[in-house]
Design a protein around this motif. Structure first.
Motif, PDB file in Angstrom:
ATOM      1  N   MET A  42     107.445  77.357 111.029  1.00 48.66           N
ATOM      2  CA  MET A  42     106.806  78.360 110.179  1.00 48.66           C
ATOM      3  C   MET A  42     105.934  77.608 109.186  1.00 48.66           C
ATOM      4  SD  MET A  42     110.001  80.796 109.262  1.00 48.66           S
ATOM      5  CE  MET A  42     111.183  81.222 110.516  1.00 48.66           C
ATOM      6  N   ALA A  43     104.762  78.145 108.909  1.00 47.07           N
ATOM      7  CA  ALA A  43     103.856  77.468 107.979  1.00 47.07           C
ATOM      8  C   ALA A  43     103.269  78.478 107.018  1.00 47.07           C
ATOM      9  CB  ALA A  43     102.741  76.757 108.733  1.00 47.07           C
ATOM     10  N   ARG A  44     103.017  78.033 105.814  1.00 49.18           N
ATOM     11  CA  ARG A  44     102.334  78.856 104.824  1.00 49.18           C
ATOM     12  C   ARG A  44     100.865  78.441 104.810  1.00 49.18           C
ATOM     13  NH1 ARG A  44     103.059  82.361 100.709  1.00 49.18           N
ATOM     14  NH2 ARG A  44     101.844  82.048  98.824  1.00 49.18           N
ATOM     15  N   ILE A  45      99.986  79.416 105.042  1.00 51.47           N
ATOM     16  CA  ILE A  45      98.542  79.168 105.054  1.00 51.47           C
ATOM     17  C   ILE A  45      97.975  79.769 103.771  1.00 51.47           C
ATOM     18  CG2 ILE A  45      96.376  79.587 106.270  1.00 51.47           C
ATOM     19  CD1 ILE A  45      98.044  79.918 108.839  1.00 51.47           C
ATOM     20  N   GLU A  46      97.432  78.913 102.918  1.00 54.82           N
ATOM     21  CA  GLU A  46      96.944  79.363 101.617  1.00 54.82           C
ATOM     22  C   GLU A  46      95.433  79.360 101.505  1.00 54.82           C
ATOM     23  OE1 GLU A  46      99.015  77.059  98.684  1.00 54.82           O
ATOM     24  OE2 GLU A  46     100.894  78.117  99.078  1.00 54.82           O
ATOM     25  N   GLY A  66     102.196  88.209 104.503  1.00 61.91           N
ATOM     26  CA  GLY A  66     100.809  88.173 104.070  1.00 61.91           C
ATOM     27  C   GLY A  66      99.947  89.191 104.790  1.00 61.91           C
ATOM     28  N   ASP A  67      98.660  89.198 104.427  1.00 63.39           N
ATOM     29  CA  ASP A  67      97.726  90.194 104.939  1.00 63.39           C
ATOM     30  C   ASP A  67      97.231  89.902 106.344  1.00 63.39           C
ATOM     31  OD1 ASP A  67      97.858  91.677 102.565  1.00 63.39           O
ATOM     32  OD2 ASP A  67      96.336  90.413 101.629  1.00 63.39           O
ATOM     33  N   THR A  99      90.655  82.304 108.913  1.00 61.85           N
ATOM     34  CA  THR A  99      90.191  82.808 107.627  1.00 61.85           C
ATOM     35  C   THR A  99      91.209  83.843 107.171  1.00 61.85           C
ATOM     36  OG1 THR A  99      87.892  82.526 108.321  1.00 61.85           O
ATOM     37  CG2 THR A  99      88.293  83.949 106.418  1.00 61.85           C
ATOM     38  N   LEU A 100      91.692  83.701 105.942  1.00 64.37           N
ATOM     39  CA  LEU A 100      92.655  84.663 105.422  1.00 64.37           C
ATOM     40  C   LEU A 100      92.015  86.031 105.257  1.00 64.37           C
ATOM     41  CD1 LEU A 100      94.382  82.472 102.682  1.00 64.37           C
ATOM     42  CD2 LEU A 100      95.398  83.237 104.833  1.00 64.37           C
ATOM     43  N   VAL A 105      99.419  83.558 103.902  1.00 62.78           N
ATOM     44  CA  VAL A 105     100.140  83.999 105.094  1.00 62.78           C
ATOM     45  C   VAL A 105     101.236  82.997 105.426  1.00 62.78           C
ATOM     46  CG1 VAL A 105      99.865  84.187 107.614  1.00 62.78           C
ATOM     47  CG2 VAL A 105      98.237  85.310 106.098  1.00 62.78           C
ATOM     48  N   THR A 106     102.369  83.508 105.880  1.00 64.98           N
ATOM     49  CA  THR A 106     103.377  82.673 106.523  1.00 64.98           C
ATOM     50  C   THR A 106     103.359  83.032 107.993  1.00 64.98           C
ATOM     51  OG1 THR A 106     104.768  82.591 104.543  1.00 64.98           O
ATOM     52  CG2 THR A 106     105.824  82.048 106.638  1.00 64.98           C
ATOM     53  N   ASP A 107     103.205  82.018 108.843  1.00 61.52           N
ATOM     54  CA  ASP A 107     103.147  82.279 110.274  1.00 61.52           C
ATOM     55  C   ASP A 107     104.352  81.699 110.992  1.00 61.52           C
ATOM     56  OD1 ASP A 107     102.786  79.546 110.887  1.00 61.52           O
ATOM     57  OD2 ASP A 107     100.630  79.727 111.093  1.00 61.52           O
ATOM     58  N   LEU A 108     104.558  82.159 112.206  1.00 59.42           N
ATOM     59  CA  LEU A 108     105.555  81.624 113.120  1.00 59.42           C
ATOM     60  C   LEU A 108     104.774  81.016 114.267  1.00 59.42           C
ATOM     61  CD1 LEU A 108     108.460  81.297 114.186  1.00 59.42           C
ATOM     62  CD2 LEU A 108     108.260  83.613 115.133  1.00 59.42           C
TER      63      LEU A 108
END
Length: 190
Positions: A42-46, A66-67, A99-100, A105-108
């Motif tokens: 899992m990663a947080r994309i900022e 996240g969105d 692109t957010l 976002v946190t992804d799997l």
């Protein structure tokens, strides 16, 4: 079966240095990004930017928090991936970027080395109880929202949000139940 608690996941920097990943599980144990057979994280994309390139790797991505993301993969038309989207599979060795669509976002992320294994990921909406047959030798169930009671071959346990269930020598049936509506992702690795 083994329950993996989210607060015990191994944290490591991204290959491109632009973020951090929580590694849920990897095979073989102790493998690196250069020699794993499969990896779930899992990663947080900022922020907006390119994904790291992973030669000979197939990936599947889902948004947990996240969105969402607008993904550009190998020059194809941009795709939106949100919490309501089905998981998206793509080759890890092609140019891809995100692109957010709003907040972080946190992804799997599931990655398998093409020559050694393959994977599938699917969303499961749980309301009440459901039995899910496992068709692969190895499976992970990630609790994305809510909490889950699980039963595999008379072994029971509870998954809280972002915890995972690892079932090795799978080919079994998992009984999953929740008192309220919950969301999970089932990953099977062949």
């Amino acid at each position: 079966m083994r329950i993996l608690k989210s607060n015990e996941y191994r944290r490591m920097p991204w290959r491109n240095g632009r973020g951090e990943t929580a590694e849920v599980a990897i095979s073989p144990t102790g493998a690196t990004l250069e020699d794993f057979d499969w990896r779930v994280s899992m990663a947080r994309i900022e922020g907006d930017g390119p994904f790291s390139i992973f030669p000979q790797i197939d990936r599947t991505l889902a948004v947990l928090r996240g969105d969402g993301l607008c993904l550009s993969i190998a020059g194809s038309a941009p795709l939106e991936l949100t919490r309501d989207s089905e998981p998206l599979s793509f080759p890890g060795d092609v140019a891809a970027g995100a692109t957010l669509l709003g907040a972080a976002v946190t992804d799997l992320n599931v990655m398998t080395r093409r020559e050694r294994s393959k994977h599938s990921m699917r969303r499961l909406h749980i309301a009440g109880s459901v039995e899910v047959p496992l068709e692969a030798p190895l499976a992970l169930l990630i609790c994305a929202e809510g909490s889950l009671q699980i039963d595999v071959n008379a072994e029971t346990g509870t998954l809280m949000t972002l915890d995972a269930l690892l079932v090795e020598e799978a080919r079994a049936t998992v009984r999953i139940s929740s008192d309220a509506s919950a969301l999970a992702y089932l990953i099977e690795i062949h």
